[in-house]
Design an enzyme around this catalytic site. Structure first.
Site, PDB file in Angstrom:
ATOM      1  N   ASN A   9       0.877  -1.172   0.000  1.00 14.47           N
ATOM      2  CA  ASN A   9       0.000   0.000   0.000  1.00 14.47           C
ATOM      3  C   ASN A   9       0.915   1.222   0.000  1.00 14.47           C
ATOM      4  O   ASN A   9       1.489   1.561   1.029  1.00 14.47           O
ATOM      5  CB  ASN A   9      -0.901  -0.028   1.247  1.00 14.47           C
ATOM      6  CG  ASN A   9      -1.707   1.251   1.402  1.00 14.47           C
ATOM      7  OD1 ASN A   9      -1.784   2.072   0.491  1.00 14.47           O
ATOM      8  ND2 ASN A   9      -2.324   1.416   2.573  1.00 14.47           N
ATOM      9  N   TRP A  10       1.029   1.837  -1.164  1.00 18.04           N
ATOM     10  CA  TRP A  10       1.979   2.957  -1.291  1.00 18.04           C
ATOM     11  C   TRP A  10       1.481   4.228  -0.626  1.00 18.04           C
ATOM     12  O   TRP A  10       2.225   5.201  -0.515  1.00 18.04           O
ATOM     13  CB  TRP A  10       2.262   3.237  -2.771  1.00 18.04           C
ATOM     14  CG  TRP A  10       3.002   2.162  -3.482  1.00 18.04           C
ATOM     15  CD1 TRP A  10       3.524   1.006  -2.936  1.00 18.04           C
ATOM     16  CD2 TRP A  10       3.323   2.122  -4.881  1.00 18.04           C
ATOM     17  NE1 TRP A  10       4.141   0.268  -3.911  1.00 18.04           N
ATOM     18  CE2 TRP A  10       4.038   0.930  -5.114  1.00 18.04           C
ATOM     19  CE3 TRP A  10       3.068   2.977  -5.950  1.00 18.04           C
ATOM     20  CZ2 TRP A  10       4.501   0.576  -6.371  1.00 18.04           C
ATOM     21  CZ3 TRP A  10       3.527   2.630  -7.202  1.00 18.04           C
ATOM     22  CH2 TRP A  10       4.239   1.438  -7.413  1.00 18.04           C
ATOM     23  N   LYS A  11       0.200   4.255  -0.262  1.00 21.92           N
ATOM     24  CA  LYS A  11      -0.405   5.470   0.315  1.00 21.92           C
ATOM     25  C   LYS A  11      -0.152   6.653  -0.629  1.00 21.92           C
ATOM     26  O   LYS A  11      -0.106   6.461  -1.852  1.00 21.92           O
ATOM     27  CB  LYS A  11       0.121   5.697   1.736  1.00 21.92           C
ATOM     28  CG  LYS A  11      -0.037   4.424   2.598  1.00 21.92           C
ATOM     29  CD  LYS A  11       0.175   4.640   4.055  1.00 21.92           C
ATOM     30  CE  LYS A  11      -0.003   3.330   4.797  1.00 21.92           C
ATOM     31  NZ  LYS A  11       0.158   3.453   6.242  1.00 21.92           N
ATOM     32  N   HIS A  96      -9.466   1.623   5.446  1.00 22.87           N
ATOM     33  CA  HIS A  96      -8.159   1.826   6.075  1.00 22.87           C
ATOM     34  C   HIS A  96      -8.301   2.847   7.210  1.00 22.87           C
ATOM     35  O   HIS A  96      -9.050   3.821   7.085  1.00 22.87           O
ATOM     36  CB  HIS A  96      -7.140   2.312   5.033  1.00 22.87           C
ATOM     37  CG  HIS A  96      -5.733   2.222   5.528  1.00 22.87           C
ATOM     38  ND1 HIS A  96      -5.216   3.130   6.424  1.00 22.87           N
ATOM     39  CD2 HIS A  96      -4.754   1.317   5.287  1.00 22.87           C
ATOM     40  CE1 HIS A  96      -3.957   2.780   6.702  1.00 22.87           C
ATOM     41  NE2 HIS A  96      -3.664   1.679   6.030  1.00 22.87           N
ATOM     42  N   GLU A  98      -6.503   5.190   8.108  1.00 21.69           N
ATOM     43  CA  GLU A  98      -6.184   6.574   7.732  1.00 21.69           C
ATOM     44  C   GLU A  98      -7.393   7.244   7.081  1.00 21.69           C
ATOM     45  O   GLU A  98      -7.589   8.448   7.213  1.00 21.69           O
ATOM     46  CB  GLU A  98      -4.943   6.590   6.819  1.00 21.69           C
ATOM     47  CG  GLU A  98      -3.688   6.311   7.629  1.00 21.69           C
ATOM     48  CD  GLU A  98      -2.553   5.648   6.851  1.00 21.69           C
ATOM     49  OE1 GLU A  98      -2.619   5.583   5.618  1.00 21.69           O
ATOM     50  OE2 GLU A  98      -1.603   5.176   7.518  1.00 21.69           O
ATOM     51  N   GLU A 168      -4.965  -4.215  11.155  1.00 24.82           N
ATOM     52  CA  GLU A 168      -3.925  -3.197  11.245  1.00 24.82           C
ATOM     53  C   GLU A 168      -4.102  -2.403  12.541  1.00 24.82           C
ATOM     54  O   GLU A 168      -4.894  -1.441  12.574  1.00 24.82           O
ATOM     55  CB  GLU A 168      -4.015  -2.242  10.050  1.00 24.82           C
ATOM     56  CG  GLU A 168      -3.812  -2.907   8.719  1.00 24.82           C
ATOM     57  CD  GLU A 168      -3.248  -1.933   7.678  1.00 24.82           C
ATOM     58  OE1 GLU A 168      -2.223  -2.280   7.075  1.00 24.82           O
ATOM     59  OE2 GLU A 168      -3.805  -0.834   7.504  1.00 24.82           O
ATOM     60  N   GLY A 174       3.141   2.772  10.732  1.00 26.28           N
ATOM     61  CA  GLY A 174       4.125   3.834  10.504  1.00 26.28           C
ATOM     62  C   GLY A 174       4.896   4.248  11.737  1.00 26.28           C
ATOM     63  O   GLY A 174       5.584   5.262  11.746  1.00 26.28           O
ATOM     64  N   SER A 214       3.923  -1.647  10.318  1.00 24.65           N
ATOM     65  CA  SER A 214       5.379  -1.752  10.443  1.00 24.65           C
ATOM     66  C   SER A 214       5.920  -3.141  10.089  1.00 24.65           C
ATOM     67  O   SER A 214       6.862  -3.622  10.724  1.00 24.65           O
ATOM     68  CB  SER A 214       5.830  -1.328  11.846  1.00 24.65           C
ATOM     69  OG  SER A 214       5.475   0.023  12.093  1.00 24.65           O
ATOM     70  N   GLY A 235       3.065  -0.944   4.264  1.00 21.16           N
ATOM     71  CA  GLY A 235       3.134   0.469   3.902  1.00 21.16           C
ATOM     72  C   GLY A 235       4.560   0.862   3.559  1.00 21.16           C
ATOM     73  O   GLY A 235       5.055   0.594   2.459  1.00 21.16           O
ATOM     74  N   GLY A 236       5.254   1.476   4.501  1.00 25.31           N
ATOM     75  CA  GLY A 236       6.594   2.028   4.272  1.00 25.31           C
ATOM     76  C   GLY A 236       7.561   1.081   3.580  1.00 25.31           C
ATOM     77  O   GLY A 236       8.274   1.481   2.645  1.00 25.31           O
TER      78      GLY A 236
HETATM   79  P1  13P Z   1       3.364   0.730   7.626  1.00 27.28           P
HETATM   80  O1  13P Z   1       3.835  -0.580   7.064  1.00 27.28           O
HETATM   81  O2  13P Z   1       4.083   1.919   7.041  1.00 27.28           O
HETATM   82  O3  13P Z   1       3.311   0.733   9.116  1.00 27.28           O
HETATM   83  O4  13P Z   1       1.826   0.915   7.124  1.00 27.28           O
HETATM   84  C1  13P Z   1       0.932  -0.115   7.349  1.00 27.28           C
HETATM   85  C2  13P Z   1      -0.332   0.183   6.618  1.00 27.28           C
HETATM   86  O5  13P Z   1      -1.075   1.064   7.001  1.00 27.28           O
HETATM   87  C3  13P Z   1      -0.607  -0.585   5.393  1.00 27.28           C
HETATM   88  O6  13P Z   1      -1.894  -0.359   4.932  1.00 27.28           O
END
Ligand code: 13P
Length: 253
Positions: A9-11, A96, A98, A168, A174, A214, A235-236
């Site tokens: 998930n590149w956000k 999600h 976010e 999650e 993050g 993470s 994510g990251g």
């Molecule tokens: P991180 O891997 O950056 O913690 O993000 C997780 C996430 O929200 C994936 O959707």
């Protein structure tokens, strides 16, 4: 047997040029079969079509990070699920944290989006998870069960063939604070038991439950070897080919 599913998930990251480079590097470095591990990428909307073309002929599936509940119409700035299908998406992330946090997405909206995604023929990655405060207060199970109940209110057992869950924990996203594999397994087991009660044991056994928060090359192995952890939403660490590929390859077999 549930095939592990690893999704990047590149956000709201990368630009057109480095997104294309990242995809090409991932395709070149991938050396697993689709039977060992399924791989997906969820780029930002403007890059979907180009990345869809880059992924042609590769086993990697394309997903979007969100989609709207209406099929079409006067919804300025929104993207409809059939449009995602039109540009090559097979999956969509819904609910999600976010989006719940910054865009006021409620369980009611999440349920409407799931219905729209299934209607359009997309598979859904439904995210649930608690805050640190909720975990400390001991209400984590009530929170995730409430999110499932609200999101899946209109779903039948057959729909679950097109739905993947992603647990999650918000405090792990993050932050570098990963849930331990035991902590994650405990919640995944709870989620599967919830699915069993709602949809029956046979259905619950087939639903994949990803962990997100993470996830890195250094912790994926202990997570993926847990009985109810069937993949990761990354994510990251999905923003560099090396880290993402290490996560994918460690999830195989
Ligand atoms: P991180 O891997 O950056 O913690 O993000 C997780 C996430 O929200 C994936 O959707």
């Amino acid at each position: 047997m549930r095939t592990p599913f690893i999704v990047g998930n590149w956000k709201m990251n990368l630009n057109k040029a480095n997104a294309a480079t990242l995809v090409q590097d991932i395709i070149t470095g991938l050396h697993t079969s689709i039977h060992e591990v399924e791989v997906g990428l969820c780029p930002p909307f403007p890059y979907l079509e180009r990345i869809s073309k880059l992924l042609e002929g590769s086993p990697i599936v394309l997903g979007a990070q969100d989609g709207h509940w209406a099929e079409h119409g006067a919804y300025t700035g929104e993207v409809a699920m059939p449009m995602l299908v039109d540009v090559g998406c097979r999956y969509v992330i819904i609910g999600h944290s976010e989006r719940r946090q910054h865009s006021g997405e409620t369980d009611f909206i999440v349920a409407k989006k799931i219905a729209a995604a299934l209607e359009a023929g997309l598979r859904v990655i439904l995210c649930v998870g608690e805050t640190e405060e909720q975990r400390d207060q001991g209400v984590m199970e009530d929170i995730v069960a409430g999110q499932l109940q609200g999101a899946l209110v209109e779903c039948f057992p057959d729909d679950m063939a097109s739905i993947i869950l992603a647990y999650e924990p918000i405090w792990a996203i993050g932050t570098g604070k990963t849930a331990s594999s035991e902590q994650a397994q405990e919640v995944h087991e709870f989620l599967r038991a919830w699915l069993s009660r709602r949809f029956g044991d046979a259905t619950a056994e087939t639903v994949r439950i990803q962990y997100g928060g993470s996830v890195k090359p250094g912790n994926i192995r202990s997570l993926i070897t847990m009985p109810d952890i069937d993949g990761a939403l990354v994510g990251g660490a999905s923003l560099t080919a090396e880290a993402f590929l290490q996560i994918v390859h460690q999830s195989a077999g």
